[in-house]
Design a protein around this motif. Structure first.
Motif, mmCIF file in Angstrom:
data_model
loop_
_atom_site.group_PDB
_atom_site.id
_atom_site.type_symbol
_atom_site.label_atom_id
_atom_site.label_comp_id
_atom_site.label_asym_id
_atom_site.label_seq_id
_atom_site.Cartn_x
_atom_site.Cartn_y
_atom_site.Cartn_z
ATOM 1 N N TYR A 1 0.837 -1.224 0.064
ATOM 2 C CA TYR A 1 -0.011 -0.177 0.010
ATOM 3 C C TYR A 1 0.755 1.150 -0.151
ATOM 4 N N THR A 2 1.975 1.483 0.833
ATOM 5 C CA THR A 2 2.906 2.478 0.946
ATOM 6 C C THR A 2 3.521 2.507 -0.286
ATOM 7 N N ARG A 3 3.883 1.451 -0.874
ATOM 8 C CA ARG A 3 4.784 1.762 -2.105
ATOM 9 C C ARG A 3 3.925 2.142 -3.365
ATOM 10 N N MET A 4 2.703 1.491 -3.313
ATOM 11 C CA MET A 4 1.845 1.945 -4.318
ATOM 12 C C MET A 4 1.735 3.623 -4.050
ATOM 13 N N LEU A 5 1.335 4.351 -3.005
ATOM 14 C CA LEU A 5 1.432 5.689 -3.051
ATOM 15 C C LEU A 5 2.552 6.448 -3.484
ATOM 16 N N ARG A 6 3.847 5.703 -3.176
ATOM 17 C CA ARG A 6 5.009 6.460 -3.906
ATOM 18 C C ARG A 6 5.260 6.410 -5.231
ATOM 19 N N VAL A 7 4.614 5.195 -5.969
ATOM 20 C CA VAL A 7 4.585 5.409 -7.335
ATOM 21 C C VAL A 7 3.777 6.345 -8.005
ATOM 22 N N ALA A 8 2.577 6.118 -7.207
ATOM 23 C CA ALA A 8 1.479 7.086 -7.699
ATOM 24 C C ALA A 8 2.021 8.697 -7.645
ATOM 25 N N ARG A 9 2.880 8.933 -6.352
ATOM 26 C CA ARG A 9 3.188 10.292 -6.528
ATOM 27 C C ARG A 9 4.472 10.642 -7.000
ATOM 28 N N THR A 10 5.268 9.553 -8.055
ATOM 29 C CA THR A 10 6.130 9.890 -9.020
ATOM 30 C C THR A 10 5.344 10.323 -10.290
ATOM 31 N N ILE A 11 4.261 9.174 -10.459
ATOM 32 C CA ILE A 11 3.512 9.374 -11.651
ATOM 33 C C ILE A 11 2.885 10.859 -11.878
ATOM 34 N N ALA A 12 2.324 11.229 -10.844
ATOM 35 C CA ALA A 12 1.799 12.635 -10.548
ATOM 36 C C ALA A 12 2.886 13.764 -10.715
ATOM 37 N N ASP A 13 4.202 13.548 -10.223
ATOM 38 C CA ASP A 13 5.221 14.351 -10.581
ATOM 39 C C ASP A 13 5.453 14.623 -12.173
ATOM 40 N N LEU A 14 5.679 13.429 -12.617
ATOM 41 C CA LEU A 14 5.887 13.198 -14.275
ATOM 42 C C LEU A 14 4.841 13.864 -14.999
ATOM 43 N N SER A 15 3.556 13.796 -14.399
ATOM 44 C CA SER A 15 2.538 14.744 -15.224
ATOM 45 C C SER A 15 2.399 16.075 -14.924
ATOM 46 N N GLY A 16 3.218 16.584 -13.909
ATOM 47 C CA GLY A 16 3.075 17.849 -13.351
ATOM 48 C C GLY A 16 1.956 18.224 -12.365
ATOM 49 N N ALA A 17 1.268 17.191 -11.694
ATOM 50 C CA ALA A 17 0.287 17.163 -11.100
ATOM 51 C C ALA A 17 0.607 17.615 -9.418
ATOM 52 N N GLU A 18 0.019 18.559 -8.723
ATOM 53 C CA GLU A 18 0.193 18.972 -7.513
ATOM 54 C C GLU A 18 -0.351 17.641 -6.492
ATOM 55 N N GLN A 19 -1.215 17.094 -6.612
ATOM 56 C CA GLN A 19 -1.954 16.319 -5.650
ATOM 57 C C GLN A 19 -2.271 14.998 -6.583
ATOM 58 N N VAL A 20 -1.809 13.850 -6.079
ATOM 59 C CA VAL A 20 -2.230 12.761 -6.492
ATOM 60 C C VAL A 20 -3.699 12.210 -6.753
ATOM 61 N N GLY A 21 -4.283 11.809 -8.030
ATOM 62 C CA GLY A 21 -5.429 11.651 -8.287
ATOM 63 C C GLY A 21 -5.731 10.455 -8.697
#
Length: 497
Positions: free
Chosen positions: A461-481
């Motif tokens: 679960y924790t690692r999933m959140l970290r990956v999602a945060r990286t994907i959001a960074d690559l897309s330029g999003a402020e919050q994980v969606g």
């Protein structure tokens, strides 16, 4: 009279202060070394005697005792030759013992009196810097020692030139700091045709420092994709380069004092032993996981590694360090690595391939993938299938986007991670993870449904959140969606079921 010379003993990446004490006393001629020396240190007697003889000096016909203090600390390595020789020369009155009080000496002696290289000089130089002392080391390692800022360095070619400098009859030039190596040529992503999903997963892994497992038939490009990873990773910072060089110095891999800003890429064969992978041996040395510190550890043919060897990586992947415990020593090496692994879906390699049949399916798949333990797979953030490449794909022109384009996006994502106080998103945890990777309501609802259906562990679960945060960074999003959570979940396959 007892002459004293300072040196060091290496314990992992730590240098422990050792005082070499020499006493020349009346009695039957004897040359003994005490203080828990290993075989290499005990053999220093022969090398020191031969080096002094090459200078035209005879050993005094007395009882010579060398004590390595503290006596309960194990001493190993040939770098004790030089301090033993200097302590003996000081006790014989050839040189001034007080002159050596502000110096730490390391180096091996050859039979003709030359001072030759020994591992760990950079560690010794950093220790000398903390002790506000100078360092005496081999001429071939003077450039390495100068990376420790503010340390006076004497780098003699042989014992005679060192004595001449100490007596003032000649002057040894201060060595220059070693060069920074240029980045080696690496495979460009333009050479990879097709495999868009795998290339996207590779970009996410590079941007967040996430572990990645690629599963696919032989010849699908898994090893080629892994070889492209160094070309899209950001360079090491100066402090990180020093960390990596300390490990290489202890392992004896630094050449001519050259330090690289490229991240390490280690690819051990699947026949590697546990000591080779995690460190250890009779003389504890860093293993592949430590030599890949702050870089990439690539394990090809993952299930072909011995299962206990693979399971020994579980602690380093979680804590970022390796603790090697032995009866006479407890050594810790850094091991903050990014694990990239590749494997076939089964023993024959063609399970699920519409063009070729696996004759023993599904047993072949279960037996082969069952060699990997669940706890190890739980520590791998991204699982991606790499499909076979068709002849039609190979006939296509090279893709327009290469490693340089992807590297810019990766560097931007890494800068965002550093703004959060971590090197990469894979290090986010606790309050920092909650503050920066918490998804919106739709994303959280999707993640909760997936966690229940896939039975994700707390670690997953924790690692999933970290990956999602990286994907959001690559897309330029402020919050994980929701879209970022969905993509992260698409890379979380459960193999072996």
């Amino acid at each position: 009279m007892v002459a004293l010379v300072q040196t060091v003993a290496y314990l992992g990446l730590e240098a422990r202060k050792v005082e070499v004490q020499c006493q020349v006393a009346p009695g039957l001629p004897r040359f003994s070394i005490v203080g828990l020396p290993d075989k290499a240190v005990s053999e220093s007697r022969e090398r020191v005697q031969a080096a002094l003889s090459a200078m035209g000096l005879a050993m005094p016909p007395k009882r010579i005792t060398i004590n390595l203090s503290p006596a309960d600390l194990p001493k190993d390595g040939s770098h004790f030759d030089l301090p033993i020789a200097l302590a003996l020369l000081a006790a014989m009155g050839v040189t001034d013992a007080e002159q050596l009080g502000d110096w730490i000496a390391v180096g091996e002696l050859s039979l003709d009196g030359r001072v030759v290289a020994s591992p760990g000089v950079l560690i010794a130089a950093l220790h000398a810097s903390s002790e506000e002392c100078g360092l005496i080391c081999p001429v071939s390692q003077g450039a390495e020692a100068k990376w420790a800022s503010g340390v006076p360095v004497l780098a003699p070619r042989d014992l005679s030139s060192l004595l001449g400098h100490l007596k003032g009859t000649q002057v040894l030039a201060e060595p220059e700091r070693g060069e920074v190596e240029e980045a080696p040529a690496v495979t460009d992503l333009k050479q990879v045709k097709g495999q868009e999903t795998a290339k996207r997963a590779l970009e996410i892994a590079a941007a967040g420092g996430h572990n990645l497992l690629m599963i696919g038939p032989p010849g699908s490009g898994k090893s080629l994709l892994a070889s492209c990873l160094p070309g899209i990773l950001p360079e090491l910072s100066p402090s990180e380069a020093l960390e990596v060089s300390m490990v290489q110095s202890v392992a004896g891999l630094l050449e001519a004092g050259r330090i690289s800003r490229s991240r390490p890429f280690r690819a051990p064969h699947h026949s590697a032993s546990m000591a080779a992978l995690t460190g250890g041996g009779l003389k504890v040395r860093p293993g592949e996981v430590s030599l890949a510190h702050l870089g990439v550890l690539f394990l090809d043919e993952l299930p072909e590694f011995q299962r206990p060897v693979l399971d020994s990586l579980r602690q380093p992947l979680e804590t970022g360090q390796v603790d090697v415990a032995r009866a006479n020593a407890h050594v810790t090496f850094p091991a903050q690595v990014q694990l990239i692994a590749a494997m076939n879906p089964c023993r024959c390699g063609y399970a699920g391939d519409p063009a070729q049949n696996c004759n023993r399916y599904p047993r072949c798949v279960g037996d082969y993938q069952g060699r990997l333990s669940g706890p190890l797979l739980d520590r791998i953030d991204l699982h991606v299938e790499v499909a076979a490449v068709s002849a039609m794909d190979m006939a296509l022109p090279p893709p327009t986007e290469g490693s340089e384009d992807v590297a810019r996006r990766v560097a931007h994502a890494r800068r965002q991670s550093q703004a959060r106080g971590v090197r990469s998103n894979s290090e986010l945890e606790g309050d920092s993870l909650e503050a920066h990777a918490s998804p919106d309501d739709e994303g959280r609802a999707l993640l909760m449904r997936a966690a229940e259906k896939l039975r994700l562990s707390a670690r997953s679960y924790t690692r999933m959140l970290r990956v999602a945060r990286t994907i959001a960074d690559l897309s330029g999003a402020e919050q994980v969606g929701r879209v970022h959570i969905a993509e992260a979940l698409s890379y979380r396959q459960t193999i072996g079921r």
